[in-house]
Design an enzyme around this catalytic site. Structure first.
Site, PDB file in Angstrom:
ATOM      1  N   THR A 187       0.849  -1.184   0.000  1.00 62.20           N
ATOM      2  CA  THR A 187       0.000   0.000   0.000  1.00 62.20           C
ATOM      3  C   THR A 187       0.887   1.237   0.000  1.00 62.20           C
ATOM      4  O   THR A 187       2.059   1.173   0.376  1.00 62.20           O
ATOM      5  CB  THR A 187      -0.920   0.013   1.233  1.00 62.20           C
ATOM      6  OG1 THR A 187      -0.098   0.014   2.415  1.00 62.20           O
ATOM      7  CG2 THR A 187      -1.814  -1.209   1.259  1.00 62.20           C
ATOM      8  N   GLU A 332      -5.669  -3.976  -1.793  1.00 62.69           N
ATOM      9  CA  GLU A 332      -6.117  -5.188  -1.115  1.00 62.69           C
ATOM     10  C   GLU A 332      -7.149  -5.979  -1.917  1.00 62.69           C
ATOM     11  O   GLU A 332      -7.492  -7.105  -1.543  1.00 62.69           O
ATOM     12  CB  GLU A 332      -6.709  -4.836   0.256  1.00 62.69           C
ATOM     13  CG  GLU A 332      -5.712  -4.339   1.276  1.00 62.69           C
ATOM     14  CD  GLU A 332      -5.469  -2.838   1.251  1.00 62.69           C
ATOM     15  OE1 GLU A 332      -4.906  -2.311   2.227  1.00 62.69           O
ATOM     16  OE2 GLU A 332      -5.829  -2.183   0.241  1.00 62.69           O
ATOM     17  N   LYS A 440     -17.775  16.276  10.311  1.00 59.07           N
ATOM     18  CA  LYS A 440     -18.889  16.259  11.265  1.00 59.07           C
ATOM     19  C   LYS A 440     -19.088  17.668  11.807  1.00 59.07           C
ATOM     20  O   LYS A 440     -18.283  18.171  12.596  1.00 59.07           O
ATOM     21  CB  LYS A 440     -18.628  15.276  12.402  1.00 59.07           C
ATOM     22  CG  LYS A 440     -19.887  14.960  13.204  1.00 59.07           C
ATOM     23  CD  LYS A 440     -19.693  13.772  14.119  1.00 59.07           C
ATOM     24  CE  LYS A 440     -21.027  13.357  14.736  1.00 59.07           C
ATOM     25  NZ  LYS A 440     -20.872  12.158  15.613  1.00 59.07           N
ATOM     26  N   TRP A 445     -23.260  14.908   9.452  1.00 65.95           N
ATOM     27  CA  TRP A 445     -22.190  14.556   8.532  1.00 65.95           C
ATOM     28  C   TRP A 445     -22.287  15.336   7.220  1.00 65.95           C
ATOM     29  O   TRP A 445     -23.367  15.525   6.673  1.00 65.95           O
ATOM     30  CB  TRP A 445     -22.224  13.062   8.220  1.00 65.95           C
ATOM     31  CG  TRP A 445     -21.972  12.181   9.401  1.00 65.95           C
ATOM     32  CD1 TRP A 445     -22.880  11.413  10.052  1.00 65.95           C
ATOM     33  CD2 TRP A 445     -20.738  11.989  10.095  1.00 65.95           C
ATOM     34  NE1 TRP A 445     -22.296  10.741  11.092  1.00 65.95           N
ATOM     35  CE2 TRP A 445     -20.971  11.079  11.144  1.00 65.95           C
ATOM     36  CE3 TRP A 445     -19.439  12.496   9.923  1.00 65.95           C
ATOM     37  CZ2 TRP A 445     -19.965  10.672  12.017  1.00 65.95           C
ATOM     38  CZ3 TRP A 445     -18.440  12.084  10.793  1.00 65.95           C
ATOM     39  CH2 TRP A 445     -18.711  11.184  11.824  1.00 65.95           C
TER      40      TRP A 445
END
Length: 542
Positions: A187, A332, A440, A445
């Protein structure tokens, strides 16, 4: 009762054997680091890959040991894809855009036995070599005439073409266990140390089948495929394997990824399909506009790695008649998870509604299952409104990181992607944020991705990044960072007014900061964590 069918393992080398036998004359074109154009066929590729497999054996590389590559997209890199994996060792593609400290960590962690590198990366190799113990051999991917003078590497440096010339192409690909490791990719490691994802032959072949399907990347022998997405990053999204499977022409761009170079290569080689991240396509579109050019053969482009702005989709489709396939995946996931391919009833939607569909990351390819869950872990409905953590599972999804035997990232058999997403009734997934990027404000949100998409609709915006900044009253508020197009006179008030009627009032950013550029990571993604650190107190200090 068992079925009475042949048992043949799914192996990476079988892709090359198929390409050589059934598409042997198909062309592979590479723009080389040396500056010229190289052409040869799948038959040539297969012959040289066998010679390199013999060369790896001559270097003492054993089954399961890692063979590192630090290289652009080109035919020599392609040869190593099959020579390493096909012979039973593990192809380990290294990302040259990582910091030298991260590269040294990865090479040492993977215990690479040898590292092959393009000449471009000689300075990087010279910096890394003293920091690592594992590789005893470095191979410059060039011929004898172009071999460099390498400081401190003379005893360890070899020439790629010399290795090829020393060995025969008489080689039988071994019959491996399909579950054995084939390749390794780390990664990008924007935070913490990079983590290694170890693919198997079986997972790679199943991913190749699924990614080539009509409702996935839709590849065939009639295509000329230009993978701009690098071969050092998740195997160029599987396109080198897919091209072998279907017999497509391959066009490799080498190190020249600017808009002018890509446009000229696309036109000269009659490319029909390309794949890359939005930052690369910005340069290509800008060049096409500057010369008032169009694409004579390219009709599809796959855009992933970061959300594709609607303005980019519209530019490709309206001005250039190039269909955009918005895709999503992860290291992944090998990496393809979803592709935004229309269903029949969506084709007749009004254009704005079709763009709204294309802004989504799309529906699962066969083999990938997904769900969204709330904070309590309960699955949320696919209604296009509920947003939750995105979890996936499938035969090409990692279950454990390389070298980390004691810990599994899985949650009850599902891999947590770190994305927050919605899924609609048609199964189309849309990422609303990374879990760490969501804002937030006052207990509610706000999607930074939605804010960015609106900003990109403005004609004067080249790049847009929305981050959360601390606020004395609302805890967090959205802050918009903008790179203006050249010669633009756009002001903060004008851009904020542009949001009126396009988002809820309380979603509208409180401020705009104009910047010269935004930091990009090794795979072309914006490094939001750097911007959050830099501008975290913007509203507190105002």
């Amino acid at each position: 009762m068992q079925g009475l069918m042949m048992q043949q393992p799914l192996l990476v080398a079988s892709l090359l054997m198929h390409a050589e036998r059934h598409h042997g004359t198909q062309e592979i074109v590479s723009r080389r680091v040396e500056g010229d154009i190289h052409r040869y066929s799948y038959r040539d590729l297969a012959q040289r890959a066998r010679r390199m497999a013999n060369a790896l054996a001559g270097l003492g590389i054993q089954a399961g040991e890692r063979v590192g590559t630090l290289a652009w997209n080109g035919y020599r890199h392609m040869e190593l894809y099959f020579a390493a994996s096909g012979s039973g060792s593990v192809l380990h593609t290294l990302n040259p855009r990582l910091h030298v400290d991260q590269l040294a960590y990865i090479i040492e962690h993977a215990q690479d036995r040898v590292v092959f590198f393009d000449l471009t990366f000689l300075p990087l190799i010279e910096s890394v070599a003293p920091r690592v113990k594992s590789p005893k051999v470095f191979v410059a991917m060039t011929d004898r005439a172009h071999m460099p003078q390498a400081h401190g590497l003379s005893s360890m440096l070899m020439c790629y073409e010399d290795l090829i010339d020393l060995h025969s192409d008489a080689y039988e690909w071994p019959l491996l266990d399909e579950n054995s490791a084939s390749s390794l990719c780390y990664t990008s490691g924007t935070t913490g140390n990079p983590k290694g994802v170890l693919y198997s032959h079986r997972s790679t072949l199943l991913h190749t089948y699924a990614a080539a399907l009509p409702d996935s990347l839709n590849c065939s022998a009639r295509d000329a495929i230009l993978p701009v997405v690098p071969m050092f990053h998740v195997n160029a999204w599987g396109l080198p394997y897919i091209a072998c499977m279907v017999g497509a022409k391959l066009v490799f761009p080498g190190p020249a990824l600017d808009g002018k170079s890509l446009y000229e290569l696309i036109e000269a080689e009659q490319v029909t399909l390309s794949a890359g991240v939005p930052t690369v396509w910005q340069g290509l579109l800008a060049h096409a506009d500057a010369i008032e050019g169009s694409f004579s053969t390219m009709r599809r482009t796959i855009i992933g790695g970061a959300p594709c702005p609607t303005a980019m989709t519209a530019a490709f489709q309206n001005r250039h008649r190039v269909d955009v396939l918005h895709a999503w995946g992860m290291t992944e996931l090998s990496p393809v998870g979803t592709v935004c391919s229309f269903k029949t009833h969506q084709l007749s939607l009004p254009v704005d509604e079709r763009y709204a569909v294309q802004a989504k990351q799309g529906r699962s390819v066969f083999g990938i299952d997904m769900k969204i869950v709330g904070p309590d872990g309960a699955e949320l409905p696919w209604d296009g409104n509920a947003a939750g953590d995105l979890l996936v599972r499938g035969p090409w999804v990692t279950r454990q990181y390389f070298g980390n035997d004691d810990a599994s990232p899985l949650r009850d058999g599902w891999f947590p992607t770190g994305d927050v997403a919605k899924i609609d009734r048609d199964g189309f997934m849309q990422i609303t944020d990374r879990s760490k990027d969501v804002i937030k404000s006052g207990g509610e949100w706000i999607s930074s991705a939605d804010i960015e998409n609106v900003a990109y609709l403005h004609a004067d915006v080249a790049s847009a990044v929305c981050i959360a900044a601390r606020h004395p009253k609302w805890d967090e508020r959205p802050l918009l960072l903008i790179v203006k197009k050249p010669d633009s006179a756009l002001t903060e008030d004008e851009l904020l007014a542009f949001f009126d009627g396009r988002v809820a009032k309380w979603w509208k950013p409180d401020a705009v900061v104009f910047v010269e550029s935004v930091p990009l990571g090794a795979t072309g993604k914006v490094l939001k964590h750097q911007l959050r650190e830099q501008y975290a107190d913007h509203y507190l200090s105002a």
